[in-house]
Design a protein around this motif. Structure first.
Motif, PDB file in Angstrom:
ATOM      1  N   PHE A   1      58.241  41.150  10.556  1.00  0.00           N
ATOM      2  CA  PHE A   1      57.711  41.531  10.683  1.00  0.00           C
ATOM      3  C   PHE A   1      57.642  42.918  12.528  1.00  0.00           C
ATOM      4  CE2 PHE A   1      55.326  37.450  10.434  1.00  0.00           C
ATOM      5  CZ  PHE A   1      54.428  37.539  10.077  1.00  0.00           C
TER       6      PHE A   1
ATOM      7  N   LEU B   1      57.480  44.131  15.788  1.00  0.00           N
ATOM      8  CA  LEU B   1      56.956  44.809  17.483  1.00  0.00           C
ATOM      9  C   LEU B   1      56.152  46.159  17.201  1.00  0.00           C
ATOM     10  CD1 LEU B   1      55.864  43.714  19.437  1.00  0.00           C
ATOM     11  CD2 LEU B   1      57.857  43.794  20.224  1.00  0.00           C
TER      12      LEU B   1
ATOM     13  N   HIS C   1      56.104  35.632  12.868  1.00  0.00           N
ATOM     14  CA  HIS C   1      55.227  35.681  14.034  1.00  0.00           C
ATOM     15  C   HIS C   1      55.281  34.811  15.712  1.00  0.00           C
ATOM     16  CE1 HIS C   1      51.284  36.478  15.721  1.00  0.00           C
ATOM     17  NE2 HIS C   1      51.275  37.345  15.665  1.00  0.00           N
TER      18      HIS C   1
ATOM     19  N   CYS D   1      57.806  37.287  16.901  1.00  0.00           N
ATOM     20  CA  CYS D   1      57.773  38.820  17.332  1.00  0.00           C
ATOM     21  C   CYS D   1      56.217  38.702  18.334  1.00  0.00           C
ATOM     22  CB  CYS D   1      56.814  39.338  15.999  1.00  0.00           C
ATOM     23  SG  CYS D   1      56.110  40.340  16.079  1.00  0.00           S
TER      24      CYS D   1
ATOM     25  N   GLY E   1      56.840  40.456  21.899  1.00  0.00           N
ATOM     26  CA  GLY E   1      56.008  41.200  22.529  1.00  0.00           C
ATOM     27  C   GLY E   1      55.536  40.533  24.073  1.00  0.00           C
TER      28      GLY E   1
ATOM     29  N   CYS F   1      52.215  42.350  16.391  1.00  0.00           N
ATOM     30  CA  CYS F   1      53.555  41.885  15.200  1.00  0.00           C
ATOM     31  C   CYS F   1      52.599  42.576  13.790  1.00  0.00           C
ATOM     32  CB  CYS F   1      53.524  40.585  15.374  1.00  0.00           C
ATOM     33  SG  CYS F   1      53.820  39.694  17.464  1.00  0.00           S
TER      34      CYS F   1
END
Length: 76
Positions: free
Chosen positions: A3, A5, A30, A33, A37, A70
């Motif tokens: 993933f 960002l 995820h 991420c 984030g 993501c």
């Protein structure tokens, strides 16, 4: 699975966002991420507070916020 960002600076009044910013991070989950984030969104908004162009007044006037996503990288 990987993933990346992606951060977006958006106005909560207009709903519009400027061009996305890719900080260059890749994650294997995820969850990792998303956690990054939230942290980078907070860090970025704090930096904008002291920015000559944006600053606290503009952040409040335009109700600016950092949105993130993501994005799953697909293998080719």
């Amino acid at each position: 699975m990987k993933f990346i960002l992606i951060l977006h600076l958006c106005s909560m009044i207009t709903g519009k966002c400027i061009d996305p910013y890719l900080p260059g991070y890749q994650f294997t989950t995820h969850y990792d991420c998303a956690i990054a984030g939230y942290a980078l969104s907070q860090e970025s908004l704090k930096r904008l507070k002291n920015d000559e162009y944006y600053g606290l007044d503009r952040i409040n006037k335009e109700e600016l916020a950092i949105r993130f996503e993501c994005k799953k990288l697909t293998s080719t």
